[in-house]
Design an enzyme around this catalytic site. Structure first.
Site, PDB file in Angstrom:
ATOM      1  N   ASN A 210     -61.288  86.011 -35.746  1.00 45.47           N
ATOM      2  CA  ASN A 210     -61.435  86.716 -34.467  1.00 45.47           C
ATOM      3  C   ASN A 210     -61.620  88.198 -34.747  1.00 45.47           C
ATOM      4  O   ASN A 210     -61.636  88.618 -35.902  1.00 45.47           O
ATOM      5  CB  ASN A 210     -60.229  86.435 -33.566  1.00 45.47           C
ATOM      6  CG  ASN A 210     -58.939  86.868 -34.218  1.00 45.47           C
ATOM      7  OD1 ASN A 210     -58.716  88.039 -34.463  1.00 45.47           O
ATOM      8  ND2 ASN A 210     -58.089  85.890 -34.547  1.00 45.47           N
ATOM      9  N   LYS A 343     -41.950  81.633 -25.191  1.00 45.62           N
ATOM     10  CA  LYS A 343     -41.813  81.850 -26.639  1.00 45.62           C
ATOM     11  C   LYS A 343     -40.399  82.242 -27.031  1.00 45.62           C
ATOM     12  O   LYS A 343     -40.073  82.300 -28.206  1.00 45.62           O
ATOM     13  CB  LYS A 343     -42.790  82.925 -27.098  1.00 45.62           C
ATOM     14  CG  LYS A 343     -44.242  82.567 -26.796  1.00 45.62           C
ATOM     15  CD  LYS A 343     -45.165  82.944 -27.913  1.00 45.62           C
ATOM     16  CE  LYS A 343     -46.582  82.563 -27.562  1.00 45.62           C
ATOM     17  NZ  LYS A 343     -47.476  82.573 -28.702  1.00 45.62           N
TER      18      LYS A 343
END
Ligand code: C5P
Length: 403
Positions: A210, A343
């Site tokens: 990316n 998370k």
């Protein structure tokens, strides 16, 4: 380390040598004794007399100066210092050191020393990127050499890019770190962070990655090290220099990053800045895949481990503070809040990536934690780093000293 720290400064032959004169002045001002060695080429840029006047000591240039060989000798000269600094470290000096060549005083000292060597490379951008220099860099790193810079910018030769020697103040900061650790407010805190992209191979030559440049993570690592923390930076493939005082571990895939992070627990603080690939190819071809006549290609992807979540939810070694990043193009705060909960981390830095943040020096970020939303002042990645360092300090103080 002796009472007054001592640096042996080897000045190589590059246009940046003039900056090393300023470095001598800064070292002296900081109470660090400096003894100077000039290579023959360096003397085309600065004179031994100037270096002697600034350092207040004799300057060494010649391997075969017999008086010195009996009085002091190159072995002693190389060992009386607490740290050996090469600034500018030219492509030629890096090559000599990487290959163990000892054909003048500077290279002989570098081979004979038992002290750590800090190099401040300076060269033309093409020379820096040349595979030979990059090979030498990898060898020197593996041999334990330390680096500060090079920086990116305009070059004396009219080109632009990586290769400028770090500014004297930055070299001084690196020297201070390596001489005995910074006395900053985060001294004694161990911080692990991830940065950059991951690279997920499809075959031996292709893969998925990316556009993360790693600049935000590196800016944070630099700032935390400057504030005295013991920083381990677990980095995907990026074209950035390791910040002074930071231990860098290079990885490629998300799985490697996961393993490296877990190998560096326990720590006080973990920060997940890396843009980790969520998926990897289930089957990695062992040979380069050939083009076929098909118009479509199907690849099966499997989920990568979520590193941030695995650290946040670690049963035995959860760091006292876990911070994640969220790059979003819409509903920034809603998504960040949801991510904080899912998370299990203590804070999320939410980045608006709708307008070109990747690869640039700037950011527009908000910190989300249980207290709510705090817009991070400023727009640069350094501003985010400054804010985070202060935030970490505050949170750790609230959480109390490590047990
Ligand atoms: O879920 P998302 O990828 O948007 O979350 C971003 C945050 O999670 C970042 O802090 C990133 O470093 C971390 N992350 C991770 N492992 C993954 C995916 C993301 O640590 N596999």
């Amino acid at each position: 380390m002796t009472a007054q720290p001592r640096v042996l400064l080897i000045i190589g032959g590059g246009i940046a040598a003039y900056k090393s004169l300023e470095l001598i002045r800064l070292l002296k001002k900081s109470g660090i004794a400096v003894r100077v060695v000039l290579t023959e080429a360096a003397q085309a840029f600065v004179t031994p007399l100037t270096a002697a006047a600034l350092s207040g000591d004799k300057v060494y240039t010649d391997l075969f100066d017999l008086t010195d060989e009996t009085e002091m000798g190159h072995i002693i000269l190389s060992r009386q210092a607490d740290l050996v600094v090469v600034a500018p470290a030219t492509a030629n000096m890096m090559s000599k050191l990487a290959n163990g060549l000892a054909d003048d005083l500077a290279s002989t000292l570098l081979l004979a020393t038992d002290k750590r060597v800090l190099l401040a490379p300076a060269m033309n951008v093409r020379m820096w990127h040349h595979p030979a220099t990059q090979r030498n860099l990898a060898t020197l790193r593996a041999d334990g050499a330390l680096f500060t810079g090079p920086d990116e910018g305009d070059m004396a030769c009219g080109e632009y890019g990586l290769g400028r020697m770090s500014e004297p103040e930055a070299i001084l900061a690196a020297i201070r770190l390596h001489l005995g650790g910074s006395e900053g407010p985060l001294k004694g805190r161990k911080i692990v962070l991830t940065a950059g992209p991951t690279f997920e191979p499809l075959d031996p030559v292709r893969g998925l990655t990316n556009r993360s440049s790693g600049k935000q993570g590196y800016a944070i690592a630099e700032r935390l090290a400057r504030d005295g923390a013991d920083v381990t930076l677990i980095s995907g493939p990026v074209a950035l220099a390791t910040p002074p005082g930071v231990t860098r571990i290079e990885v490629e895939t998300a799985q490697d990053m996961y393993t490296a992070v877990h190998a560096h627990l326990p720590c006080d603080v973990f920060i997940g800045v890396a843009a980790v690939a969520d998926w990897r190819a289930r089957d990695i071809a062992s040979e380069k895949q050939k083009k076929t006549s098909d118009n479509e290609l199907s690849v099966v992807f499997v989920k990568n481990p979520d590193i941030l979540e695995s650290v946040s939810k670690h049963l035995e070694q959860r760091p006292r503070l876990v911070i994640g990043f969220a790059a979003e193009t819409q509903k920034l705060e809603d998504y960040a809040k949801a991510k904080l909960a899912s998370k299990g981390c203590d804070a999320i830095v939410a980045n608006d990536v709708s307008e070109g943040v990747f690869g640039t020096g700037s950011n527009a970020a908000t910190l989300v934690d249980l207290d709510g939303f705090t817009p991070i002042p400023g727009t640069t990645k350094a501003d985010v780093a400054d804010f985070l360092s202060a935030y970490i300090l505050r949170r750790l103080d609230t959480l109390g000293q490590p047990v």
